[in-house]
Design a protein around this motif. Structure first.
Motif, mmCIF file in Angstrom:
data_model
loop_
_atom_site.group_PDB
_atom_site.id
_atom_site.type_symbol
_atom_site.label_atom_id
_atom_site.label_comp_id
_atom_site.label_asym_id
_atom_site.label_seq_id
_atom_site.Cartn_x
_atom_site.Cartn_y
_atom_site.Cartn_z
ATOM 1 N N VAL A 151 0.834 -1.207 0.000
ATOM 2 C CA VAL A 151 0.000 0.000 0.000
ATOM 3 C C VAL A 151 0.867 1.255 0.000
ATOM 4 O O VAL A 151 0.578 2.230 -0.709
ATOM 5 N N ALA A 152 1.955 1.247 0.770
ATOM 6 C CA ALA A 152 2.851 2.405 0.794
ATOM 7 C C ALA A 152 3.464 2.649 -0.580
ATOM 8 O O ALA A 152 3.575 3.803 -1.037
ATOM 9 N N ALA A 153 3.853 1.580 -1.264
ATOM 10 C CA ALA A 153 4.443 1.731 -2.598
ATOM 11 C C ALA A 153 3.421 2.257 -3.594
ATOM 12 O O ALA A 153 3.746 3.091 -4.464
ATOM 13 N N GLN A 154 2.179 1.794 -3.512
ATOM 14 C CA GLN A 154 1.143 2.290 -4.418
ATOM 15 C C GLN A 154 0.854 3.767 -4.181
ATOM 16 O O GLN A 154 0.649 4.528 -5.139
ATOM 17 N N ALA A 155 0.862 4.185 -2.927
ATOM 18 C CA ALA A 155 0.661 5.606 -2.630
ATOM 19 C C ALA A 155 1.803 6.439 -3.196
ATOM 20 O O ALA A 155 1.593 7.534 -3.743
ATOM 21 N N LEU A 156 3.038 5.931 -3.056
ATOM 22 C CA LEU A 156 4.186 6.629 -3.636
ATOM 23 C C LEU A 156 4.052 6.729 -5.146
ATOM 24 O O LEU A 156 4.284 7.798 -5.741
ATOM 25 N N GLY A 157 3.673 5.627 -5.796
ATOM 26 C CA GLY A 157 3.517 5.639 -7.248
ATOM 27 C C GLY A 157 2.462 6.633 -7.698
ATOM 28 O O GLY A 157 2.652 7.359 -8.689
#
Length: 463
Positions: free
Chosen positions: A207-213
């Motif tokens: 989820v953190a990576a998707q928010a960053l993306g």
């Protein structure tokens, strides 16, 4: 010269030679998709070796729900793409911006619905699939709760990535994908290995990576003059064209949900027939889904490149270029599938050992993979043809190519073989379904190409 004709002239989808255009779009998308596959494989290795076989089984149980999230991402982004690419090819940026904004409204509505639905039925659904194992059920619930709450970031990231792809920024998407997925791998490793958060560490990292993306793609759009401006999101109504987006995205969406349904049918069949081998077989099937998911993603990259090229050129009336891209993509997809078949047939035990130290799980991975590979080489070309007709705005044919196998053929064959012959023969359902859908694809492909050729001939006569 009109603005629309000027826009068509500067559109690289309409002017760059097809071979170079295909490579420049397919290779970056393959990087994007492959990085996602690498992430799934590495995450599975983290889960299997650092948490244990119960966690691997829990992720396997969570797989159908995770596929539903991917399906909804495809519903919104895929439906938007079919429209946006044709509008951009026709030079109508106003209509493309309108569809872009309206898709944002659809994403928000779906996200709210997901959270409500999970709150009502989520716990009971997972408990029923865990076959009375409370530890596995608890791990799966922890994982999925985080993924559901983070679904808005995943869905919105998919919309923005698909928009960039249809605007000819595949290389940019690839660069961002590498960065985000490396962050995701690092975050998952930190959560699982270093902080000891268990399966929740995997979900939080994702989820953190998707928010960053999402933050990165929004930032790119805000600073790039050649793209649809972010101001269209303020200027346009978010409530229109939902039915049109859903109608075009639904075949692809349902194909992903069909994959989830097939996984659920497999789990139910194993629960009824596997006896004491249930946990090992479920864990092994989870490994196989990750491996085949990795193999599927480059196929999807080739198909998505075909969709963008076809949509833009169909919008501009360049059917000849669309058909040339189709021929090239069919060959590329077949060539990718061949080494996958060889790996599945001859290296199943080695692949299984990447994920688990349990000999029962390792042997089961090899036993599952071998029959699945019999007609696997056809799956890539079939997917390419499905995205080609989808780009032409033909949801009926897209549905025939993407929905018949996961919604009808594979589940029925799994149930029939598991009941009639046992678990060991159940895996033959997959190549049998592949063979049938290949015959259907040949009939649809011949019809589509014949129709396109007839139209082109009539156009030349009229000229």
């Amino acid at each position: 010269m009109s603005a629309r004709h000027a826009a068509q002239q500067v559109n690289p989808f309409l002017t760059v030679p097809i071979g170079r255009l295909f490579v420049s779009n397919a290779l970056p998308m393959a990087v994007v998709m492959s990085m996602g596959g690498v992430l799934n494989v590495v995450d599975g290795i983290f889960v299997g070796h650092f948490i244990g076989s119960d966690a691997l089984a829990a992720v396997s149980l969570a797989f159908p729900v995770a596929m539903v999230l991917s399906a909804l991402t495809t519903l919104t982004g895929g439906g938007m793409s079919s429209l946006m690419a044709r509008y951009l090819g026709a030079g109508d940026r106003g209509a493309a911006g309108r569809i872009f904004a309206e898709t944002h409204g659809l994403v928000l509505a779906i996200s709210v619905g997901l959270v409500v639905l999970w709150a009502v039925v989520g716990a009971a659904l997972v408990d029923s699939m865990a076959a009375g194992n409370p530890k596995v059920a608890g791990l799966a619930q922890d994982y999925l709760q985080i993924m559901i709450l983070g679904a808005p970031a995943q869905l919105m990231l998919g919309v923005h990535a698909d928009a960039l792809r249809n605007e000819g920024r595949a290389g940019l998407i690839a660069a961002l994908s590498v960065l985000v997925n490396l962050f995701n791998i690092g975050a998952n490793g930190l959560g699982i290995v270093v902080l000891g958060l268990g399966i929740s560490g995997s979900a939080l990292g994702t989820v953190a990576a998707q928010a960053l993306g999402l933050a990165l793609v929004i930032g790119v759009r805000g600073h790039s003059k050649g793209l649809l401006p972010l101001s269209v999101l303020r200027a346009r109504n978010w409530l229109g064209a939902w039915s049109q987006i859903i109608r075009l995205g639904l075949p692809l969406c349902l194909s992903f949900i069909g994959i989830a349904m097939v996984a659920s049918v497999v789990i139910v069949s194993l629960r009824l027939s596997a006896g004491t081998d249930y946990n090992a077989l479920v864990a092994a099937y989870g490994v196989v889904t990750r491996l085949l998911g990795f193999a599927f993603l480059p196929q999807m990259a080739i198909a998505l490149a075909t969709q963008s090229i076809t949509g833009n050129n169909a919008g501009a009336g360049r059917t000849d270029r669309a058909r040339a891209a189709l021929r090239l993509a069919l060959g590329a997809a077949f060539l990718w599938c061949l080494p996958v078949v060889l790996a599945g047939v001859f290296a199943g035990t080695t692949l299984g050992s990447w994920f688990s130290d349990d000999p029962a799980v390792i042997d089961a991975v090899a036993e599952i993979l071998r029959p699945m590979m019999l007609f696997y080489a056809a799956s890539g070309p079939v997917l390419v043809l499905a995205l080609y007709v989808h780009a032409l705005g033909q949801p009926g044919r897209t549905a025939a190519l993407t929905l018949v196998k996961p919604w009808l053929l594979t589940p029925l064959l799994i149930l029939a073989l598991s009941i009639g012959f046992g678990v060991s023969e159940m895996w033959l359902a997959f190549p049998m379904a592949d063979a049938i859908i290949l015959m259907l694809a040949v009939m649809i492909g011949r019809n589509v190409l014949h129709t396109a050729g007839t139209r082109a001939a009539h156009a030349e006569e009229g000229a």
